[in-house]
Enzyme design. Structure first.
Site, short mmCIF file in Angstrom:
data_model
loop_
_atom_site.label_atom_id
_atom_site.label_comp_id
_atom_site.label_asym_id
_atom_site.label_seq_id
_atom_site.Cartn_x
_atom_site.Cartn_y
_atom_site.Cartn_z
N CYS A 106 0.86 -1.35 0.21
CA CYS A 106 0.12 -0.26 0.45
C CYS A 106 0.66 1.42 -0.03
CB CYS A 106 -0.45 -0.07 0.71
SG CYS A 106 -2.00 -1.12 1.24
N HIS A 116 -3.00 7.41 2.57
CA HIS A 116 -3.66 5.96 2.02
C HIS A 116 -5.07 5.93 2.39
CE1 HIS A 116 -4.33 2.05 0.43
NE2 HIS A 116 -3.51 1.16 2.22
N ASN A 145 -10.27 -0.19 -0.30
CA ASN A 145 -8.66 0.01 0.20
C ASN A 145 -8.20 -0.58 -1.65
OD1 ASN A 145 -6.16 -0.19 0.34
ND2 ASN A 145 -5.70 -0.96 2.04
#
Ligand code: UT7
Length: 331
Positions: free
Chosen positions: A113, A258, A288
């Site tokens: 990520c 994020h 996500n």
């Protein structure tokens, strides 16, 4: 001094929407639980024929168009992804080919990520040293292919998508002011997807195993622990970026974090003293999307005119590795 300036952004998400209500028909979950614990309402799921490189390509084309840059002007292609089309070649090579970029360097970045922020750092090194003038950086993921759709604690969290930026050497005060990267491999077990290199099989065992069902390679996450480390680490990463630039949180026009969990985003903003009106959130619509989450959010922020020239943007990310990092850009 040369700076890396973001001169164009683009993003692409697959058309198919999978809502929390859809998921509740498939597994033992509810819209109420997912919304309350994560802030996610829906996510995009790629069609069977869509690939990571296809998503990356669409986002890249839009970024090139926004930047008024031709593929032949790109000196370096970077794709941050944890879900490449193939072990090799790199997804960046597939994007380079389909865009018609000349044969300069093209490679993938594996930092889960945090991949987009790692990519910013790589692009910045190339640009500052003069090795590249114009860089295409894409974050692209197909997490729907690596989640265990029977594990309700992870499958509700992730989605598919891609975001891209074009960076160019610039000698004005605009552009990337700093990037800070970190990794702590000792915590790899918190969040991972096993691959072929970790399978303790001899060659003969592999022949035997091939005759049985293939082992699924899906996400394993210790959600609670990851959550706690994420909140602590993201605050540190943001403070590191602010201190390095002698800035106060109040100087930041927009925080683009994020997009993993609304509670993580809110906790980080609160610790920094940033009102949520100065934090960009779109995880309610996409979940996500790992390395794609920041560039998709940035592209949406640009399209929504959330950034004015000269304003300061703070990016921060956290993910498997563990990896984390932050970057400050003067828009
Ligand atoms: O992008 C990389 C970084 N990733 C992250 O930062 C993710 C970090 N972790 C998280 O976001 C959260 O830990 C989760 C959203 C994954 C989980 O939220 P939580 O508040 O930590 O829940 P939990 O794991 O403590 O589970 C609480 C309860 C459990 O039931 P019991 O044992 O209390 O009866 C779970 O079985 O919720 C249950 N549960 C669910 N219930 C309905 C877990 N997943 C679900 C679900 N639907 N999807």
């Amino acid at each position: 001094m040369k700076r890396s300036r973001i001169i164009g952004t683009g993003s692409y998400v697959p058309a198919r929407v999978l809502t929390n209500h859809d998921l509740a028909k498939l597994i033992d979950t509810s819209d109420a639980w997912i919304t309350e614990r994560t802030g996610i309402k829906e996510r995009r799921i790629a069609g069977p024929d869509e690939t990571t490189s296809e998503l990356a390509l669409r986002a890249a084309r839009l970024a090139l168009g926004a930047a008024h840059v031709k593929p032949r002007d790109i000196d370096l292609v970077l794709v941050a992804t944890a879900t490449p089309d193939m072990f090799f070649p790199a997804t960046a090579c597939l994007v380079q080919d389909r865009l018609g970029v000349r044969p300069g360097p093209a490679f993938d970045i594996s930092a889960a990520c945090s991949g987009f922020i790692y990519g910013l750092s790589v692009a910045d090194q190339y640009i500052k040293t003069g090795a590249a003038r114009t860089v295409l950086l894409v974050g692209a993921e197909l997490f729907s292919r690596i989640v265990d759709w029977t594990d309700r604690s992870t499958c509700v969290l992730f989605g598919d998508g891609a975001g891209a930026v074009v960076l160019r050497a610039d000698s004005t005060k605009h552009g990337l002011l700093s990037v800070h990267l970190h990794a702590d491999g000792s915590q790899w077990e918190l969040l991972n997807v096993p691959s072929v290199g970790s399978q303790p099989l001899t060659a003969l065992d592999q022949v035997r195993a091939a005759k049985t069902a293939p082992r699924p390679q899906t996400i394993r996450m210790k959600g609670n622990e990851t959550f706690r480390v994420a909140v602590r680490t993201l605050e540190q990463a943001a403070r590191e970026a602010l201190e390095a630039n002698q800035l106060d949180a109040s100087d930041i026009a927009l925080l683009i974090p994020h997009q993993a969990n609304m509670r993580i985003i809110q906790a980080t903003a609160k610790r920094l003293g940033l009102p949520m009106s100065r934090v960009f959130v779109n995880l309610d619509r996409y979940g996500n999307t790992s390395a794609a989450s920041i560039p998709i959010a940035l592209d949406e922020a640009v399209r929504e005119h959330r950034l004015s020239e000269g304003e300061l943007v703070l990016f921060e990310a956290f993910g498997g590795g563990l990896t984390w990092g932050s970057a400050v850009v003067r828009w």
